[in-house]
Design a protein around this motif. Structure first.
Motif, mmCIF file in Angstrom:
data_model
loop_
_atom_site.group_PDB
_atom_site.id
_atom_site.type_symbol
_atom_site.label_atom_id
_atom_site.label_comp_id
_atom_site.label_asym_id
_atom_site.label_seq_id
_atom_site.Cartn_x
_atom_site.Cartn_y
_atom_site.Cartn_z
ATOM 1 N N ASP A 36 0.855 -1.186 0.000
ATOM 2 C CA ASP A 36 0.000 0.000 0.000
ATOM 3 C C ASP A 36 0.892 1.238 0.000
ATOM 4 O O ASP A 36 1.662 1.455 0.940
ATOM 5 C CB ASP A 36 -0.900 -0.008 1.227
ATOM 6 N N ARG A 38 -0.497 4.365 -0.642
ATOM 7 C CA ARG A 38 -1.389 5.532 -0.592
ATOM 8 C C ARG A 38 -0.796 6.715 0.164
ATOM 9 O O ARG A 38 -0.996 7.860 -0.260
ATOM 10 C CB ARG A 38 -2.750 5.147 -0.026
ATOM 11 N N ILE A 41 1.316 8.532 -2.345
ATOM 12 C CA ILE A 41 0.478 9.191 -3.355
ATOM 13 C C ILE A 41 -0.117 10.466 -2.783
ATOM 14 O O ILE A 41 -0.152 11.498 -3.449
ATOM 15 C CB ILE A 41 -0.598 8.218 -3.883
ATOM 16 N N ALA A 42 -0.552 10.416 -1.522
ATOM 17 C CA ALA A 42 -1.111 11.601 -0.862
ATOM 18 C C ALA A 42 -0.075 12.718 -0.731
ATOM 19 O O ALA A 42 -0.441 13.890 -0.680
ATOM 20 C CB ALA A 42 -1.653 11.226 0.515
#
Length: 165
Positions: A36, A38, A41-42
């Protein structure tokens, strides 16, 4: 997938398991391995995060090949930080091992996730590699190779750190 989302939500909030609390599987195999990215990406690292996800997933599948394919819990690696330092050759004194004192860092946490999405264990890990692992700094493909190298090393160290049944 809902269970994995629940587990990752628990991981972000601290969950029930303590840091470095990663139980033995007692002979069971992992049902799956997932990565993961994420959090990266954030932070605005979309393309680099996706490349890392692909490289780290492949590296984990190789490193844990003999421990995959069972009905046990899943191994989910949540990546919170990737830092690729500027690389400009050796240090000012002219010595160094191809990259001076510049290092790249990959920070994450391995989560042992049960079938209902509960976190059964966690193991934080920070990996550092010399920035020179990607080859010559002036080569346009160097940064991509650095991502691949740190993913490989992260997976190998994680294999060594987790309990062996």
């Amino acid at each position: 997938m809902r269970g994995a989302a629940l587990a990752l939500g628990l991981a972000a909030s601290g969950g029930a398991a303590r840091a470095s609390d990663f139980p033995s599987l007692n002979g069971e195999r992992f049902a799956d391995v997932r990565v993961d990215v994420r959090p990266l990406i954030a932070q605005g690292n979309g393309p680099q995060a996706e490349a890392l996800r692909a490289d780290l997933t492949a590296a984990l599948r190789r490193s844990f090949a003999d421990r995959l394919g069972g009905r046990g819990p899943s191994l989910v690696v949540l990546i919170r930080g990737l830092s690729l330092r500027p690389y400009a050759g050796s240090d000012r004194a002219g010595r160094g091992f191809g990259g001076g004192t510049q290092n790249d860092y990959l920070e994450g946490e391995a989560l042992l996730v049960g079938r209902r999405g509960e976190i059964l264990g966690r193991h934080p890990q920070l990996t550092a590699t010399p920035s020179s692992f990607g080859g010559a700094w002036y080569d346009p493909a160097s940064e991509r190779r650095r991502v691949t190298a740190i993913a490989e090393i992260y997976a190998e160290w994680l294999r060594r750190q987790l309990p062996v049944d």
